[in-house]
Design an enzyme around this catalytic site. Structure first.
Site, short mmCIF file in Angstrom:
data_model
loop_
_atom_site.label_atom_id
_atom_site.label_comp_id
_atom_site.label_asym_id
_atom_site.label_seq_id
_atom_site.Cartn_x
_atom_site.Cartn_y
_atom_site.Cartn_z
N ASP A 157 -9.83 7.20 7.04
CA ASP A 157 -9.47 6.70 7.16
C ASP A 157 -7.52 8.35 7.29
OD1 ASP A 157 -6.64 6.17 6.07
OD2 ASP A 157 -7.01 5.74 3.88
N ASP B 208 1.02 -1.12 0.24
CA ASP B 208 -0.23 0.34 -0.12
C ASP B 208 1.27 1.37 0.21
OD1 ASP B 208 -1.48 2.39 0.47
OD2 ASP B 208 -1.81 1.73 2.56
N VAL B 209 0.61 2.37 -1.30
CA VAL B 209 1.73 2.79 -1.00
C VAL B 209 1.23 4.45 -1.31
CG1 VAL B 209 3.38 3.79 -2.63
CG2 VAL B 209 3.07 1.85 -3.44
N GLY B 210 1.68 4.97 -0.29
CA GLY B 210 0.43 6.12 0.22
C GLY B 210 1.78 7.18 0.46
N ASN B 211 1.45 8.86 0.09
CA ASN B 211 2.01 10.04 0.07
C ASN B 211 2.95 9.71 0.78
OD1 ASN B 211 0.70 11.16 -2.44
ND2 ASN B 211 -1.19 10.82 -1.10
N GLY C 38 -8.88 7.69 -5.64
CA GLY C 38 -7.70 7.23 -5.33
C GLY C 38 -7.84 4.78 -5.29
N ALA C 39 -6.84 4.61 -5.61
CA ALA C 39 -6.57 2.99 -5.33
C ALA C 39 -6.82 2.77 -4.10
CB ALA C 39 -5.34 2.68 -5.85
N ASP C 40 -6.40 3.40 -3.04
CA ASP C 40 -6.34 3.15 -1.89
C ASP C 40 -7.64 3.28 -1.02
OD1 ASP C 40 -6.38 5.49 -1.93
OD2 ASP C 40 -5.55 5.86 0.41
#
Length: 306
Positions: free
Chosen positions: A165, A6-9, A107-109
């Site tokens: 989230d 899971d790639v977040g900012n 967003g994918a997340d």
């Protein structure tokens, strides 16, 4: 074993799953300057530190909201484990109808969280919690036409769900009782809001984001902590209340993200905190996209991200 990324900012989460069990949860900074080779070395070292047999990682799935890092993560998986990962994006089967005006802009997340939250709410046997006190108000606007909801196997209709989230942004995502993704709310995240306050107010120093001893702060540190923690708790309760009134049906509320365990106990609307919600959603999406096509449910074919 499945490697879920899971790639977040701000951070990248790596989950090692065996069946439904999350065996390990690792994190590192979302450093855009790192190459795929550097990430490959880092992840292999982290897994080795946890005693994970690298040869057992035989599948992977990636969700990214940082486009420059998406290809980097694909390269990481290919270099470190010699496998081709599944990437959450256009064409992937979600099992969830996306009612956003343009599904490509979600967003994918947020989709991954919505999938996991809908599964969570379907498994809950308890009735939905009441909306809380206060004066009754009519829904501001009907988002979707009212319709009957089929009961679950236990005989009780599944409610909708709202996912909060606490990430770089604080997002609220709404899922209908039928498992449709409606959309939601995007608010500035706690950390970036606090940083804006510290950088713009000359006499206010940076403070730890923590629970103050009381709401009424008696020094600058406690006053800022109160504004950050209780201010965001009020933001959550206010927005959840508005969302519930607009949706017009019972909704459970689940939170995830780095600061969820700090803020959630101060709210009146968040019912559960799941630190691993996104990784669970990635596992579900991987299963839906690798199962034999003949066994895929109709909803999965109708819920492609395209």
């Amino acid at each position: 074993m499945l490697l879920a990324i899971d790639v977040g900012n701000t951070n990248i989460s790596f989950g090692v799953l065996e069946g439904e069990a999350l065996r390990h949860h690792l994190r590192c900074e979302s450093a855009r300057a790192r190459t795929a080779d550097e990430y490959a070395v880092l992840v292999r070292q982290m897994l080795d530190l946890r005693g994970v047999p690298l040869a057992r990682i035989d599948s992977a799935i990636i969700a990214s909201v940082v486009p420059p890092l998406t290809d980097t993560m694909v390269g990481l998986v290919e270099r470190a484990f010699g496998i081709e990962p599944l990437v959450v994006g256009p064409g992937i089967k979600t099992g969830m109808a996306i009612l956003y005006e343009n599904p490509r802009e979600v967003g994918a997340d947020r989709i991954v969280n919505a999938v996991a939250a809908h599964e969570w709410v379907k498994r809950k046997a308890e009735p939905a919690r009441p909306h809380g006190g206060g004066r009754a108000e009519a829904p501001e606007r009907a988002v979707a036409p009212e319709r009957s909801v089929a009961p679950e196997a236990g005989g009780e209709a599944a409610p909708g769900v709202i996912v909060v989230d606490f990430g770089t942004a604080t997002t609220f995502d709404c899922v209908t009782p039928r498992g449709e993704y409606l959309g939601g709310v995007i608010a500035p995240g706690i950390q970036i809001s606090a940083e804006a306050l510290f950088s713009r107010a000359a006499r206010l120093s940076r403070v730890e984001i923590a629970l103050p001893p009381r709401v009424v702060g008696r020094n600058p540190v406690h006053s800022m902590q109160s504004g950050i923690v209780y201010g965001y708790a009020g933001l959550v309760d206010g927005l959840v209340g508005r969302l519930r009134r607009e949706l017009g049906y019972p909704c459970r509320v689940v939170a995830t993200g780095g600061l969820a365990r700090l803020i959630a106990p101060q709210t009146e609307t968040i019912e559960a905190v799941d630190d691993d919600l996104t990784l669970t959603g990635l596992r579900l999406l991987y299963e839906r996209n690798t199962a034999p096509a003949a066994s895929a449910p109709p909803a999965a074919r109708a819920g492609d991200l395209d």
